[in-house]
Design an enzyme around this catalytic site. Structure first.
Site, PDB file in Angstrom:
ATOM      1  N   CYS A 143    -111.914  30.961 -48.155  1.00  0.00           N
ATOM      2  CA  CYS A 143    -111.337  31.171 -46.823  1.00  0.00           C
ATOM      3  C   CYS A 143    -111.747  30.091 -45.824  1.00  0.00           C
ATOM      4  O   CYS A 143    -111.106  29.929 -44.785  1.00  0.00           O
ATOM      5  CB  CYS A 143    -111.716  32.558 -46.287  1.00  0.00           C
ATOM      6  SG  CYS A 143    -113.480  32.925 -46.358  1.00  0.00           S
ATOM      7  N   TYR A 144    -112.811  29.358 -46.142  1.00  0.00           N
ATOM      8  CA  TYR A 144    -113.260  28.262 -45.273  1.00  0.00           C
ATOM      9  C   TYR A 144    -113.472  27.015 -46.130  1.00  0.00           C
ATOM     10  O   TYR A 144    -114.596  26.679 -46.512  1.00  0.00           O
ATOM     11  CB  TYR A 144    -114.565  28.630 -44.564  1.00  0.00           C
ATOM     12  CG  TYR A 144    -114.435  29.715 -43.524  1.00  0.00           C
ATOM     13  CD1 TYR A 144    -113.693  29.510 -42.364  1.00  0.00           C
ATOM     14  CD2 TYR A 144    -115.069  30.947 -43.689  1.00  0.00           C
ATOM     15  CE1 TYR A 144    -113.578  30.495 -41.399  1.00  0.00           C
ATOM     16  CE2 TYR A 144    -114.969  31.942 -42.735  1.00  0.00           C
ATOM     17  CZ  TYR A 144    -114.212  31.710 -41.596  1.00  0.00           C
ATOM     18  OH  TYR A 144    -114.102  32.698 -40.641  1.00  0.00           O
TER      19      TYR A 144
END
Length: 389
Positions: A143-144
């Site tokens: 997600c990052y």
């Protein structure tokens, strides 16, 4: 003829402020009023007493959010102008401590502890509109995915910037001397050998917590002047002492109460937020804090009428005693004596050196006074007490 007891509310005082009828004086002026008129008449005549201090407050810092840009990132390490920030909070949140030193400061490499640049300097640079260099690292997740960020930013680029200070506004403190045969370098500044100087840090009769020694009007939610903007007390600070030894006016005789403060950093003024490099010790932050004291009754008038002569502090040796944790007093001295420029310690005349600017402390109190008189600042009711009895 007997004088009537005074009882006011903060709401009543705020109504007078809104109408432009409030009588506001600074704490220095209040000393003269109480001495001349007495505490009851002073409480009747005055609505608000403003206090102020401009002093090194090492336990301060900046909570910031740098925002996201595609691809998004979870920052695990961050530097601003090569000053490390603590990043173990959330994706792009970080905390910059004012005493944190730059990793590449050449003075740090040659003379450890003699830092020339640190977190406080980054904070002042941001307030002055300067660009600072942001460098960040991340380990990358689904997600990052971003792993690095490297760019210049200004204060305007930060979505959020909050001054968040764990411990400010010490209620009394030590007068520091050095009994050894060599100069030592401390958070109280350089102390010359053989008790050649005595350093102190307080605004005396202007200092906020001397004017409300039992914290009857100061608590969680109290609106204050912080760094040239509006801030709030959010509770007791770290190292807060609840039941200090007090003199007859209720003033603690040793380092005691502290406050935890917060405010919108973007609305502050660099005049009241200044970086300091303390020779041989490190970085600190000189910060302006002003707290309004409502004159709810004659007791508050009595507290705010305390003068420099009513305030005493312990003289402590920072050469032998302080590093070894020995709480020995070499004597006591009044703030009035400290401001005279010379005191006597162990029979020796010793020059006094203030770390707190009295003139800037008075400016803070007067700035807050002006805000209130202009109707730009209303007093707030505290929502919870800070233990002080």
């Amino acid at each position: 003829m007997a004088q009537h007891q005074v009882n006011k509310t903060i709401k009543e005082i705020n109504d007078r402020i809104k109408k432009g009828k409030a009588v506001v004086v600074n704490a220095e002026e209040m000393v003269r009023i109480v001495k001349k008129e007495g505490k009851v008449k002073a409480a009747q005549e005055v609505d608000v007493v403003t206090t102020g201090t401009f002093s090194p407050m090492c336990s301060s810092g900046l909570l910031l959010n740098i925002g996201q840009q595609p691809p998004v990132m979870k920052v695990s390490k961050m530097w601003l102008n090569n000053v490390p920030c603590y990043s173990g909070i959330a994706a792009v949140d970080a905390y910059l401590g004012c005493t944190e030193a730059s990793e590449d400061d050449p003075l740090n490499k040659v003379h450890p502890g003699r830092f020339a640049y640190g977190g406080a300097h980054v904070m002042e640079d941001l307030l002055r509109g300067k660009a600072v260099h942001l460098r960040g690292e991340g380990y990358g997740t689904d997600c990052y995915p971003r792993r690095e960020i490297d760019k210049d930013i200004t204060l305007a680029d930060l979505p959020n910037a909050v001054m968040l200070n764990p411990r400010n506004c010490y209620q009394n403190y030590n007068c520091a001397v050095n009994l050894t045969s060599r100069t030592i370098y401390t958070y109280m500044g350089p102390l010359k050998s053989n008790c050649s100087n005595a350093n102190f840090a307080t605004a005396g009769q202007l200092s906020p917590l001397f004017n409300d020694p039992y914290l009857k009007t100061i608590g969680m939610g109290t609106r204050i002047f912080l760094g040239g903007g509006i801030g709030y007390v959010i509770g007791e600070g770290t190292q807060h002492v609840q039941k200090p030894q007090r003199n007859e006016r209720g003033i603690p005789e040793n380092p005691s109460g502290t406050l935890m403060l917060k405010g919108d950093f973007k609305k502050m003024d660099a005049r009241y937020v200044r970086a300091q490099s303390l020779l041989g010790y490190g970085v600190s932050l000189a910060l302006g804090v002003g707290i309004p004291i409502p004159m709810l009754n004659e007791e508050m008038a009595w507290f705010t009428g305390a003068s420099d002569a009513d305030i005493t502090m312990p003289i402590k040796d920072y050469g032998y005693d302080y590093p070894n944790g020995i709480p020995r007093e070499l004597g006591r001295v009044t703030f009035e004596e400290l401001r005279s420029g010379e005191i006597e310690v162990n029979g020796k005349k010793t020059s006094t050196v203030p770390l707190t600017s009295y003139s800037m402390s008075l400016e803070v109190a007067d700035k807050l006074k002006q805000w209130i008189e202009n109707g730009d600042f209303l007093l707030s009711e505290k929502v919870d007490d800070i233990p002080s009895f």
